[in-house]
Design a protein around this motif. Structure first.
Motif, PDB file in Angstrom:
ATOM      1  N   LEU A   1       0.824  -1.205   0.000  1.00 56.07           N
ATOM      2  CA  LEU A   1       0.000   0.000   0.000  1.00 56.07           C
ATOM      3  C   LEU A   1       0.863   1.262   0.000  1.00 56.07           C
ATOM      4  O   LEU A   1       0.604   2.200  -0.762  1.00 56.07           O
ATOM      5  N   LEU A   2       1.897   1.302   0.817  1.00 52.37           N
ATOM      6  CA  LEU A   2       2.766   2.477   0.881  1.00 52.37           C
ATOM      7  C   LEU A   2       3.596   2.620  -0.389  1.00 52.37           C
ATOM      8  O   LEU A   2       3.900   3.745  -0.812  1.00 52.37           O
ATOM      9  N   GLY A   3       3.976   1.515  -0.996  1.00 55.25           N
ATOM     10  CA  GLY A   3       4.749   1.559  -2.233  1.00 55.25           C
ATOM     11  C   GLY A   3       6.213   1.843  -1.983  1.00 55.25           C
ATOM     12  O   GLY A   3       6.622   2.238  -0.883  1.00 55.25           O
ATOM     13  N   ALA A   4       7.010   1.666  -3.017  1.00 54.99           N
ATOM     14  CA  ALA A   4       8.463   1.868  -2.902  1.00 54.99           C
ATOM     15  C   ALA A   4       8.888   3.262  -3.306  1.00 54.99           C
ATOM     16  O   ALA A   4       9.978   3.717  -2.954  1.00 54.99           O
ATOM     17  N   ARG A   5       8.035   3.950  -4.058  1.00 55.12           N
ATOM     18  CA  ARG A   5       8.381   5.300  -4.520  1.00 55.12           C
ATOM     19  C   ARG A   5       7.905   6.349  -3.524  1.00 55.12           C
ATOM     20  O   ARG A   5       7.536   6.028  -2.406  1.00 55.12           O
ATOM     21  N   ARG A   6       7.889   7.594  -3.946  1.00 55.53           N
ATOM     22  CA  ARG A   6       7.453   8.685  -3.067  1.00 55.53           C
ATOM     23  C   ARG A   6       6.035   8.420  -2.576  1.00 55.53           C
ATOM     24  O   ARG A   6       5.143   8.104  -3.352  1.00 55.53           O
TER      25      ARG A   6
ATOM     26  N   ALA B   1     -10.630  -4.001   2.833  1.00 57.86           N
ATOM     27  CA  ALA B   1     -10.043  -4.037   1.485  1.00 57.86           C
ATOM     28  C   ALA B   1     -10.674  -3.018   0.531  1.00 57.86           C
ATOM     29  O   ALA B   1      -9.961  -2.217  -0.080  1.00 57.86           O
ATOM     30  N   PRO B   2     -12.011  -3.005   0.351  1.00 55.24           N
ATOM     31  CA  PRO B   2     -12.578  -2.021  -0.586  1.00 55.24           C
ATOM     32  C   PRO B   2     -12.425  -0.582  -0.116  1.00 55.24           C
ATOM     33  O   PRO B   2     -12.243   0.321  -0.940  1.00 55.24           O
ATOM     34  N   VAL B   3     -12.483  -0.338   1.194  1.00 53.78           N
ATOM     35  CA  VAL B   3     -12.331   1.038   1.679  1.00 53.78           C
ATOM     36  C   VAL B   3     -10.900   1.516   1.489  1.00 53.78           C
ATOM     37  O   VAL B   3     -10.662   2.674   1.096  1.00 53.78           O
ATOM     38  N   ILE B   4      -9.927   0.651   1.747  1.00 58.13           N
ATOM     39  CA  ILE B   4      -8.520   1.029   1.511  1.00 58.13           C
ATOM     40  C   ILE B   4      -8.314   1.389   0.043  1.00 58.13           C
ATOM     41  O   ILE B   4      -7.670   2.396  -0.273  1.00 58.13           O
ATOM     42  N   LEU B   5      -8.867   0.582  -0.861  1.00 57.63           N
ATOM     43  CA  LEU B   5      -8.753   0.900  -2.283  1.00 57.63           C
ATOM     44  C   LEU B   5      -9.404   2.240  -2.590  1.00 57.63           C
ATOM     45  O   LEU B   5      -8.825   3.072  -3.292  1.00 57.63           O
ATOM     46  N   GLY B   6     -10.604   2.458  -2.073  1.00 54.04           N
ATOM     47  CA  GLY B   6     -11.307   3.713  -2.332  1.00 54.04           C
ATOM     48  C   GLY B   6     -10.538   4.915  -1.836  1.00 54.04           C
ATOM     49  O   GLY B   6     -10.447   5.941  -2.526  1.00 54.04           O
ATOM     50  N   LEU B   7      -9.943   4.818  -0.643  1.00 55.52           N
ATOM     51  CA  LEU B   7      -9.171   5.933  -0.104  1.00 55.52           C
ATOM     52  C   LEU B   7      -7.871   6.131  -0.878  1.00 55.52           C
ATOM     53  O   LEU B   7      -7.401   7.268  -1.037  1.00 55.52           O
ATOM     54  N   ALA B   8      -7.286   5.045  -1.354  1.00 55.03           N
ATOM     55  CA  ALA B   8      -6.053   5.162  -2.145  1.00 55.03           C
ATOM     56  C   ALA B   8      -6.318   5.798  -3.504  1.00 55.03           C
ATOM     57  O   ALA B   8      -5.418   6.378  -4.114  1.00 55.03           O
ATOM     58  N   VAL B   9      -7.552   5.690  -3.984  1.00 55.56           N
ATOM     59  CA  VAL B   9      -7.912   6.274  -5.272  1.00 55.56           C
ATOM     60  C   VAL B   9      -8.323   7.722  -5.111  1.00 55.56           C
ATOM     61  O   VAL B   9      -7.784   8.623  -5.746  1.00 55.56           O
ATOM     62  N   LYS B  10      -9.309   7.974  -4.264  1.00 55.59           N
ATOM     63  CA  LYS B  10      -9.820   9.328  -4.075  1.00 55.59           C
ATOM     64  C   LYS B  10     -10.398   9.453  -2.670  1.00 55.59           C
ATOM     65  O   LYS B  10     -11.577   9.164  -2.442  1.00 55.59           O
TER      66      LYS B  10
ATOM     67  N   ARG C   1      -0.158  11.298  -1.019  1.00 56.53           N
ATOM     68  CA  ARG C   1      -1.089  11.716   0.038  1.00 56.53           C
ATOM     69  C   ARG C   1      -2.231  10.718   0.164  1.00 56.53           C
ATOM     70  O   ARG C   1      -2.661  10.394   1.271  1.00 56.53           O
ATOM     71  N   THR C   2      -2.720  10.228  -0.972  1.00 56.91           N
ATOM     72  CA  THR C   2      -3.866   9.320  -0.924  1.00 56.91           C
ATOM     73  C   THR C   2      -3.510   7.998  -0.237  1.00 56.91           C
ATOM     74  O   THR C   2      -4.273   7.493   0.595  1.00 56.91           O
ATOM     75  N   ARG C   3      -2.366   7.467  -0.572  1.00 57.79           N
ATOM     76  CA  ARG C   3      -1.965   6.199   0.053  1.00 57.79           C
ATOM     77  C   ARG C   3      -1.621   6.394   1.521  1.00 57.79           C
ATOM     78  O   ARG C   3      -1.848   5.504   2.347  1.00 57.79           O
ATOM     79  N   ARG C   4      -1.078   7.558   1.844  1.00 52.71           N
ATOM     80  CA  ARG C   4      -0.799   7.846   3.251  1.00 52.71           C
ATOM     81  C   ARG C   4      -2.098   7.877   4.068  1.00 52.71           C
ATOM     82  O   ARG C   4      -2.187   7.297   5.149  1.00 52.71           O
ATOM     83  N   LEU C   5      -3.127   8.513   3.522  1.00 51.76           N
ATOM     84  CA  LEU C   5      -4.418   8.567   4.201  1.00 51.76           C
ATOM     85  C   LEU C   5      -5.042   7.169   4.320  1.00 51.76           C
ATOM     86  O   LEU C   5      -5.611   6.820   5.357  1.00 51.76           O
TER      87      LEU C   5
END
Length: 422
Positions: free
Chosen positions: A116-121, A340-349, A124-128
């Protein structure tokens, strides 16, 4: 006065934001929450790890001793791959079974959290999304780690996050998760509807499922490999299920015709009273109708050109909530499915998914209050705890309404654009 060009009063706020926005803070919070949940599972009142250390361990030990392999030698309530983490938790002996189980779940969560955090920078969305997940786990309490569902959540979360860029891997992860606990199959359906590369998803899911079935049959399962279907169909109306609320209020009102009984075959507390068996039988067709309705809405949106980032998160959420509402079981661990679906939704918008994020957090908190510490009050049909369960059902209904509305809107011409984090 200013400090480095920043107003002095706002400088501490800025430093706090930078601190909380970094990976160190996120991983620190992840570690603290999981350590706390592990401690609660091992030490809190209400025996929160009871299913793991009593039931799962017994199944694993019976298989290790060559006595009985659930799902192979006898029908089982779970799909066959559920036995994998149960057996793996015997790695350090039965006396460390609970601790090993918790370690496995924490490791799986950590892998999904890192993805979820990823390897790159860090965006904001993934942090939230990451902060929400940590908070959701804390609100949900020990049940977040102490059931077989906890193994499926990180697999499902990773599968949804990788849906856009790695659909075959996503399909494989969700298929494996579905053979641990059935609910991620709904997420596979969401992928088939929302993705353009739906053929890849279908091929991987079918081929992997065929392989799992073949290995199980070779191991001697026969029809027992599908025994979980019949086992679930034979359940009564469990006390935590949404439909049970009506009968619980009858008990609160003083009805002597309704009572809560313990089923020793399935090890659950169920409703006994006029109409309860009929309601339990009704849940399966009700669930089918709900799933088909969401399916048709998703197909409509996809045919109208809905963007993946607009369609997939609410579609996945709608499927999951329908499974929760039209369920005769309604166990507290089902709340983990919302992650799972809420994490995806927050990571998107995040802004668009703020409402379901708050509602899901409310479901987690109410679940934690009811189970495990004061679960006995619900079993006694205490008015306050029946009210809490009712409030939880209302939040799930609101989640369903929001999700279905969002799926419908995603098919509108003005709502077809939107990002999806890969």
């Amino acid at each position: 006065m200013t400090v480095g060009g920043v107003p002095e009063a706002s400088a501490p706020v800025g430093r706090l934001r930078r601190l909380l926005g970094g990976r160190t803070a996120l991983w620190g919070a992840f570690g603290l929450v999981h350590a706390g949940l592990a401690w609660l599972n091992l030490a809190a009142m209400g025996y929160p790890l009871g299913d793991v250390t009593s039931v799962y361990r017994l199944w694993a030990e019976n298989a290790a001793d060559g006595y009985l392999r659930m799902g192979i030698d006898a029908p089982w309530v779970y799909p066959i791959l559920a036995f994998a983490p149960m057996a793996a938790s015997l790695a350090f002996g039965p006396e460390w079974y609970g601790q090993t189980w918790l370690a496995i779940v924490v490791i799986l969560d950590a892998i999904a959290f890192a993805i979820l955090l990823g390897a790159r920078r860090l965006s904001r969305t993934r942090r939230l999304a990451a902060w929400w997940w940590v908070g959701f786990l804390a609100l949900l309490g020990p049940i977040a780690l102490g059931r077989i569902d906890a193994v499926t959540v990180p697999l499902a979360t990773t599968g949804l996050l990788w849906a856009a860029g790695r659909p075959r891997v996503a399909a494989a992860l969700l298929t494996i998760a579905a053979w641990v606990k059935v609910w991620p199959a709904a997420l596979i359906a969401a992928l088939v509807i929302a993705l353009r590369r739906r053929a890849d998803v279908v091929i991987v899911a079918v081929a992997l499922s065929a392989g799992i079935l073949a290995v199980s049959i070779v191991a001697g399962s026969g029809l027992n490999v599908a025994g979980f279907v019949a086992e679930q169909a034979g359940r009564g109306l469990q006390v935590e299920s949404p439909l049970a609320v009506g009968w619980l209020w009858q008990i609160v009102g003083g009805s002597s015709a309704v009572e809560i009984v313990y089923d020793r075959d399935i090890l659950t507390f169920q409703i006994s009273g006029p109409g309860a068996d009929a309601a339990a039988a009704l849940t399966t067709p009700l669930m089918a109708v709900g799933v088909v309705a969401v399916l048709l809405l998703g197909i409509r949106a996809a045919r109208r050109g809905a963007h993946l980032g607009r369609l997939l998160p609410p579609l996945a959420l709608s499927f999951v909530v329908v499974l929760m509402l039209a369920n005769k079981v309604g166990s507290p661990q089902f709340a983990t499915w919302l992650a799972a679906p809420v994490i995806l939704g927050l990571a998107v918008k995040p802004r668009r998914f703020a409402v379901p994020a708050v509602l899901a957090a409310g479901v987690a908190l109410l679940t934690h209050v009811i189970y495990p510490y004061w679960y006995g009050w619900l079993l006694a049909a205490h008015p306050g705890f029946v009210l809490l369960l009712t409030a939880k059902v209302v939040l799930l209904v609101l989640l369903a309404v929001w999700g279905i509305r969002a799926v419908w809107q995603s098919g509108r011409a003005w709502d077809r654009r939107g990002p999806l984090a890969a």
